[in-house]
Write a protein that holds these residues in place. Structure first.
Motif, PDB file in Angstrom:
ATOM      1  N   GLN A 110       0.834  -1.202   0.000  1.00 38.29           N
ATOM      2  CA  GLN A 110       0.000   0.000   0.000  1.00 38.29           C
ATOM      3  C   GLN A 110       0.868   1.252   0.000  1.00 38.29           C
ATOM      4  N   ASP A 113       0.939   4.997   2.151  1.00 40.60           N
ATOM      5  CA  ASP A 113      -0.374   5.462   2.608  1.00 40.60           C
ATOM      6  C   ASP A 113      -0.590   5.057   4.063  1.00 40.60           C
ATOM      7  N   LYS A 272      -4.906  -1.109   3.615  1.00 46.87           N
ATOM      8  CA  LYS A 272      -5.644  -0.944   2.364  1.00 46.87           C
ATOM      9  C   LYS A 272      -5.535  -2.252   1.592  1.00 46.87           C
ATOM     10  N   ARG A 276      -8.676  -0.292  -1.271  1.00 48.04           N
ATOM     11  CA  ARG A 276      -9.685   0.304  -0.393  1.00 48.04           C
ATOM     12  C   ARG A 276      -9.244   0.231   1.062  1.00 48.04           C
ATOM     13  N   ASP A 277      -9.661   1.236   1.825  1.00 51.80           N
ATOM     14  CA  ASP A 277      -9.401   1.204   3.258  1.00 51.80           C
ATOM     15  C   ASP A 277     -10.147   0.029   3.868  1.00 51.80           C
ATOM     16  N   SER A 278      -9.442  -0.795   4.624  1.00 47.48           N
ATOM     17  CA  SER A 278     -10.092  -1.949   5.233  1.00 47.48           C
ATOM     18  C   SER A 278     -10.374  -1.695   6.699  1.00 47.48           C
TER      19      SER A 278
END
Length: 333
Positions: A110, A113, A272, A276-278
């Motif tokens: 990721q 980020d 992520k 997508r943000d988990s």
């Protein structure tokens, strides 16, 4: 007459690559006047299905149902069932800490980020075993694994032989659920007072300083500590000699250390997956402690950092306050 040219000021170095919303705030449980509605809402938010706490609870239930020896086997101390517990804990620790390390740092899936500190894990540093921070952290995390297994097996032996009182959901449903809610609070209580003690005198220089070699942390840093510290880290499990409980509560509490330490030291706020943000994994509250040492000894759910004026809210004003406190302490020595 030539003009005096002032040297250009060096721009302030950016301390963090990423921070959550600042200022940090402690849970409202301890606010005065009391805020019961805010406390209930905060509690519900902390138990949402994608929160690490809820994930650990589900993992504790699954571990008890499918990956724990029958309690009857624990009546006698035997290699078979103890090794089964050890192997399962080994796989959990390796899967969580190792998996996060590979995902976040080794393969950087990721990028940067949500990464707090941009500095890499140290290599060639004499302070670390094998002169390598990751290898050092792995070695001492696996040392801590032995105590994780010890405390767990002691509880299974105690339940099997009647030294501790074991309940079921059917017999005590209200207490069963209430105890699940209280386990994180108890874990935070134990962590604060043990941690605060370890910052005193020789307990710090001989024992806890091992853990603080990790100014910048990674998933393997969470359990990388002196064996004396890792022995007492999970000593809070002994509360179940006093309080009737179910094995799920025991595993859930142990997971606050065995899983909670690697995730809270991951060095990233969130994971992520698939772009997508988990869910949240890191703990900026504790990251500040590793950076500044004498602040945020507890967790965001415990009040003592606020009461004893060691709370750092993550803002530049908080940085300045920490520096001023250090100067006052040094002036007294």
């Amino acid at each position: 007459m030539s003009e005096t040219v002032e040297p250009a000021k060096r721009p302030a170095r950016k301390l963090w690559n990423y921070t959550p919303a600042l200022p940090l705030r402690l849970a409202p449980y301890w606010d005065w006047p009391m805020r019961p509605l805010a406390s209930v809402l905060y509690l519900l938010k902390s138990w949402n299905p994608i929160a690490m706490r809820f994930v650990m609870l589900l993992a504790a239930i699954a571990t008890w149902l499918w990956f724990t020896p029958d309690i009857e086997q624990a009546k006698t101390i035997a290699f078979g069932w103890i090794f089964e517990v050890w192997l399962r804990n080994f796989l959990i620790l390796t899967g969580v800490a190792g998996g996060l390390h590979l995902f976040l740092l080794r393969f950087s899936l990721q990028g940067d980020d949500y990464r707090y500190d941009m500095r890499p894990m140290a290599r060639g540093a004499k302070v670390f075993t094998f002169r390598n921070q990751v290898y050092d952290n792995m070695f001492w995390s696996f040392a801590a694994l032995q105590f994780w297994t010890f405390w767990e097996c002691l509880m299974w032996w105690s339940y099997a032989n009647g030294w501790a009182t074991m309940i079921t959901f059917e017999s005590h449903p209200v207490w069963f659920i209430l105890l699940i809610v209280l386990v994180p609070v108890w874990a935070g209580f134990h962590f604060y007072w043990l941690h605060r003690l370890l910052h005193v005198g020789k307990l710090y220089t001989i024992v806890h300083a091992w853990h603080h070699k990790n100014i910048n942390t990674g998933p393997w840093s969470g359990l990388a500590m002196h064996p004396v510290e890792s022995f007492f880290l999970m000593f809070d499990t002994m509360i179940f000699f006093v309080l009737p409980a179910h094995p799920v509560h025991v595993i859930f509490l142990l997971f606050h250390h065995g899983i909670g330490a690697p995730t809270s030291h991951a060095g990233f706020e969130r994971l992520k997956v698939g772009g997508r943000d988990s869910f949240e994994v890191g703990d900026f509250f504790h990251q500040l402690h590793h950076r500044f040492f004498d602040c945020n000894y507890g967790t965001w759910e415990t009040p003592w950092d606020r009461w004893f004026r060691t709370f750092h809210d993550g803002t530049p004003e908080g940085d300045a306050e920490i520096k001023q406190r250090r100067m006052r302490l040094w002036s007294k020595t």
